[in-house]
Design a protein around this motif. Structure first.
Motif, mmCIF file in Angstrom:
data_model
loop_
_atom_site.group_PDB
_atom_site.id
_atom_site.type_symbol
_atom_site.label_atom_id
_atom_site.label_comp_id
_atom_site.label_asym_id
_atom_site.label_seq_id
_atom_site.Cartn_x
_atom_site.Cartn_y
_atom_site.Cartn_z
ATOM 1 N N PRO A 193 0.812 -1.230 0.000
ATOM 2 C CA PRO A 193 0.000 0.000 0.000
ATOM 3 C C PRO A 193 0.838 1.271 0.000
ATOM 4 C CG PRO A 193 -0.878 -1.579 1.581
ATOM 5 C CD PRO A 193 0.447 -2.104 1.132
ATOM 6 N N LEU A 194 1.965 1.255 0.718
ATOM 7 C CA LEU A 194 2.827 2.433 0.725
ATOM 8 C C LEU A 194 3.416 2.694 -0.660
ATOM 9 C CD1 LEU A 194 4.717 2.002 4.125
ATOM 10 C CD2 LEU A 194 3.014 3.746 3.557
ATOM 11 N N GLN A 195 3.820 1.624 -1.346
ATOM 12 C CA GLN A 195 4.349 1.814 -2.690
ATOM 13 C C GLN A 195 3.265 2.285 -3.653
ATOM 14 O OE1 GLN A 195 6.079 -1.600 -4.660
ATOM 15 N NE2 GLN A 195 7.219 -0.329 -6.108
ATOM 16 N N LEU A 196 2.041 1.818 -3.475
ATOM 17 C CA LEU A 196 0.932 2.288 -4.308
ATOM 18 C C LEU A 196 0.729 3.796 -4.138
ATOM 19 C CD1 LEU A 196 -1.697 -0.573 -3.821
ATOM 20 C CD2 LEU A 196 -0.508 0.015 -5.935
ATOM 21 N N LEU A 197 0.764 4.269 -2.896
ATOM 22 C CA LEU A 197 0.622 5.702 -2.644
ATOM 23 C C LEU A 197 1.783 6.478 -3.252
ATOM 24 C CD1 LEU A 197 -0.818 8.074 -1.259
ATOM 25 C CD2 LEU A 197 0.430 7.503 0.847
ATOM 26 N N PHE A 198 2.988 5.965 -3.078
ATOM 27 C CA PHE A 198 4.184 6.599 -3.635
ATOM 28 C C PHE A 198 4.101 6.657 -5.159
ATOM 29 C CE2 PHE A 198 8.637 6.205 -5.155
ATOM 30 C CZ PHE A 198 9.180 7.344 -4.581
ATOM 31 N N ASN A 199 3.736 5.526 -5.782
ATOM 32 C CA ASN A 199 3.641 5.467 -7.240
ATOM 33 C C ASN A 199 2.560 6.395 -7.779
ATOM 34 O OD1 ASN A 199 5.602 3.538 -7.042
ATOM 35 N ND2 ASN A 199 4.389 1.867 -7.875
ATOM 36 N N LEU A 200 1.422 6.460 -7.073
ATOM 37 C CA LEU A 200 0.349 7.344 -7.522
ATOM 38 C C LEU A 200 0.786 8.801 -7.435
ATOM 39 C CD1 LEU A 200 -2.524 7.702 -8.530
ATOM 40 C CD2 LEU A 200 -3.318 7.632 -6.151
ATOM 41 N N LEU A 243 19.469 7.991 1.162
ATOM 42 C CA LEU A 243 18.377 8.958 1.026
ATOM 43 C C LEU A 243 17.448 8.617 -0.132
ATOM 44 C CD1 LEU A 243 20.241 12.348 1.614
ATOM 45 C CD2 LEU A 243 18.642 11.199 3.164
ATOM 46 N N ASN A 244 17.904 7.741 -1.002
ATOM 47 C CA ASN A 244 17.103 7.294 -2.136
ATOM 48 C C ASN A 244 15.917 6.479 -1.627
ATOM 49 O OD1 ASN A 244 16.052 6.171 -4.461
ATOM 50 N ND2 ASN A 244 17.937 5.113 -5.049
ATOM 51 N N PRO A 245 14.666 6.859 -1.949
ATOM 52 C CA PRO A 245 13.515 6.073 -1.464
ATOM 53 C C PRO A 245 13.553 4.624 -1.920
ATOM 54 C CG PRO A 245 12.840 7.669 -3.143
ATOM 55 C CD PRO A 245 14.239 8.012 -2.748
ATOM 56 N N MET A 246 14.195 4.347 -3.051
ATOM 57 C CA MET A 246 14.307 2.966 -3.523
ATOM 58 C C MET A 246 15.175 2.120 -2.603
ATOM 59 S SD MET A 246 12.729 1.710 -6.113
ATOM 60 C CE MET A 246 11.325 2.514 -6.875
ATOM 61 N N PHE A 247 16.088 2.769 -1.889
ATOM 62 C CA PHE A 247 16.959 2.034 -0.974
ATOM 63 C C PHE A 247 16.131 1.339 0.101
ATOM 64 C CE2 PHE A 247 19.519 1.587 2.833
ATOM 65 C CZ PHE A 247 20.724 1.086 2.345
ATOM 66 N N SER A 248 15.278 2.107 0.773
ATOM 67 C CA SER A 248 14.455 1.528 1.833
ATOM 68 C C SER A 248 13.352 0.640 1.257
ATOM 69 C CB SER A 248 13.837 2.642 2.689
ATOM 70 O OG SER A 248 13.174 3.596 1.888
ATOM 71 N N PRO A 279 13.069 -2.182 10.814
ATOM 72 C CA PRO A 279 11.842 -1.370 10.869
ATOM 73 C C PRO A 279 12.063 0.085 10.491
ATOM 74 C CG PRO A 279 12.045 -2.747 12.827
ATOM 75 C CD PRO A 279 13.345 -2.839 12.096
ATOM 76 N N GLY A 280 13.277 0.593 10.736
ATOM 77 C CA GLY A 280 13.565 1.973 10.391
ATOM 78 C C GLY A 280 13.437 2.240 8.899
ATOM 79 N N LEU A 281 13.768 1.245 8.087
ATOM 80 C CA LEU A 281 13.654 1.411 6.640
ATOM 81 C C LEU A 281 12.183 1.491 6.210
ATOM 82 C CD1 LEU A 281 16.444 -1.045 5.407
ATOM 83 C CD2 LEU A 281 16.521 1.453 5.492
ATOM 84 N N LEU A 282 11.331 0.739 6.879
ATOM 85 C CA LEU A 282 9.899 0.802 6.571
ATOM 86 C C LEU A 282 9.343 2.181 6.919
ATOM 87 C CD1 LEU A 282 7.283 -0.547 5.657
ATOM 88 C CD2 LEU A 282 6.989 -1.425 7.989
ATOM 89 N N TRP A 283 9.725 2.709 8.074
ATOM 90 C CA TRP A 283 9.271 4.044 8.467
ATOM 91 C C TRP A 283 9.839 5.113 7.536
ATOM 92 C CZ3 TRP A 283 5.276 4.883 11.338
ATOM 93 C CH2 TRP A 283 4.906 3.963 12.315
ATOM 94 N N SER A 284 11.070 4.926 7.108
ATOM 95 C CA SER A 284 11.682 5.882 6.195
ATOM 96 C C SER A 284 10.911 5.952 4.880
ATOM 97 C CB SER A 284 13.138 5.484 5.919
ATOM 98 O OG SER A 284 13.718 6.317 4.930
ATOM 99 N N PHE A 285 10.561 4.779 4.339
ATOM 100 C CA PHE A 285 9.811 4.815 3.085
ATOM 101 C C PHE A 285 8.384 5.308 3.305
ATOM 102 C CE2 PHE A 285 7.133 2.993 -0.252
ATOM 103 C CZ PHE A 285 7.750 3.577 -1.361
ATOM 104 N N ALA A 286 7.820 5.044 4.482
ATOM 105 C CA ALA A 286 6.470 5.537 4.773
ATOM 106 C C ALA A 286 6.425 7.065 4.682
ATOM 107 C CB ALA A 286 6.019 5.063 6.154
ATOM 108 N N VAL A 287 7.479 7.719 5.162
ATOM 109 C CA VAL A 287 7.550 9.179 5.072
ATOM 110 C C VAL A 287 7.599 9.608 3.603
ATOM 111 C CG1 VAL A 287 8.944 11.211 5.596
ATOM 112 C CG2 VAL A 287 8.628 9.429 7.328
ATOM 113 N N TRP A 288 8.441 8.933 2.818
ATOM 114 C CA TRP A 288 8.515 9.234 1.390
ATOM 115 C C TRP A 288 7.157 9.044 0.713
ATOM 116 C CZ3 TRP A 288 11.858 11.722 -1.495
ATOM 117 C CH2 TRP A 288 13.200 11.792 -1.121
#
Length: 285
Positions: A160-167, A221-226, A253-262
């Motif tokens: 779901p986070l990637q769907l929001l990011f992609n949209l 810092l690249n969102p693709m990293f997380s 878990p920090g990577l999941l939160w990092s991408f959630a912000v993105w």
């Protein structure tokens, strides 16, 4: 004296109305997405399989070219796990611009929420991405003898986070596509650079080397990293030097939160910019 609840603001009412309009046209969104999905490769022999074959073949190319340079990246499952995730986002970004430019007649003759077009493109890409994940799990089971367990639960959060990011990315591309028609010429170069700076063709151990000391902070810092790191923690196992799976990939878990912000920032900013501009799209086409 009782206090009354303040009336909803104009923007709140508009948002609620817009969401209701999207939901009311959900069947149209699905029909448009599936129509595009079937028509895209209808004239080819392999048809819909090209959605999966494209990132698979690209992974094989990078496996042959870069496998000798980055020993840790020789594993084709490692490459595919990153390539499928990146391909999903890249397709959404490119499709966001094309969804507006290729449907000019629809936009000028019908009145509907314009966000339907990026949404339909996103659903189309999601169907292909879902199939590709099934292929990845099947190949891993055959060649590694490994199938993830409870780590698959992470997909309930990251997808779901990637769907929001992609949209959000698709909305930004769609917003820019009308006044700047040349954006379609720039997007392939942007996605190629993004591919090279993402942990797909190079292993994470590369960041620990001396030559990558200055590159490591920017890479993280690249969102693709997380994003890719969380997918790998969910889907693939860790392979030792002998090619034996030693367990599931570690999850941070920090990577999941990092991408959630993105995802939240890019998603809501992109959608907001698109919705504010959509009333002007038809007159500029």
């Amino acid at each position: 004296m009782t206090q009354t609840t303040p009336a909803p603001t104009y923007y709140t009412r508009r948002l609620v109305y817009y969401i209701k309009e999207l939901w009311r046209r959900r069947e149209f969104i699905w029909f448009l997405a599936m129509g595009n999905f079937k028509a895209r490769n209808a004239s080819t022999t392999l048809g819909l399989f090209w959605w999966v074959l494209n990132p698979v073949l690209l992974s094989l190319v990078y496996w042959f070219v870069f496998g000798l340079i980055f020993p840790g990246a020789r594993d084709i499952i490692y490459l595919m796990s990153g390539m499928f995730v990146f391909h999903f986002t890249a397709q959404s970004l490119t499709g966001g611009a094309n969804a507006i430019l290729q449907n000019s007649k629809l936009l000028t003759n019908l009145k509907f929420p314009r966000l339907i077009l990026p949404l339909a493109n996103l659903i189309e890409a999601l169907v292909g991405f879902t199939v590709s994940l099934g292929v990845l799990l099947g190949l891993q089971l055959v060649f590694r003898g490994f199938f993830p367990g409870w780590s698959l639960v992470l997909l309930l959060a990251i997808v779901p986070l990637q769907l929001l990011f992609n949209l959000g990315l698709a909305s930004i591309a769609g917003r820019l596509a009308v006044p700047f028609r040349d954006i379609n010429n720039f997007i392939p170069y942007l996605t190629r650079i993004w591919l090279y700076v993402s942990p797909i063709i190079w292993p994470l151990s590369f960041l620990e080397s001396d030559r990558a000391a200055s590159f490591a902070p920017l890479a993280e810092l690249n969102p693709m990293f997380s994003l890719i790191s969380v997918y790998r923690a969910s889907l693939i196992g860790v392979v030792d030097q002998e090619g034996v799976v030693t367990g599931a990939s570690p999850f941070d878990p920090g990577l999941l939160w990092s991408f959630a912000v993105w995802a939240v920032v890019v998603g809501f900013v992109g959608i907001g910019l698109f919705v504010r501009y959509e009333g002007k799209i038809a007159r500029h086409l």
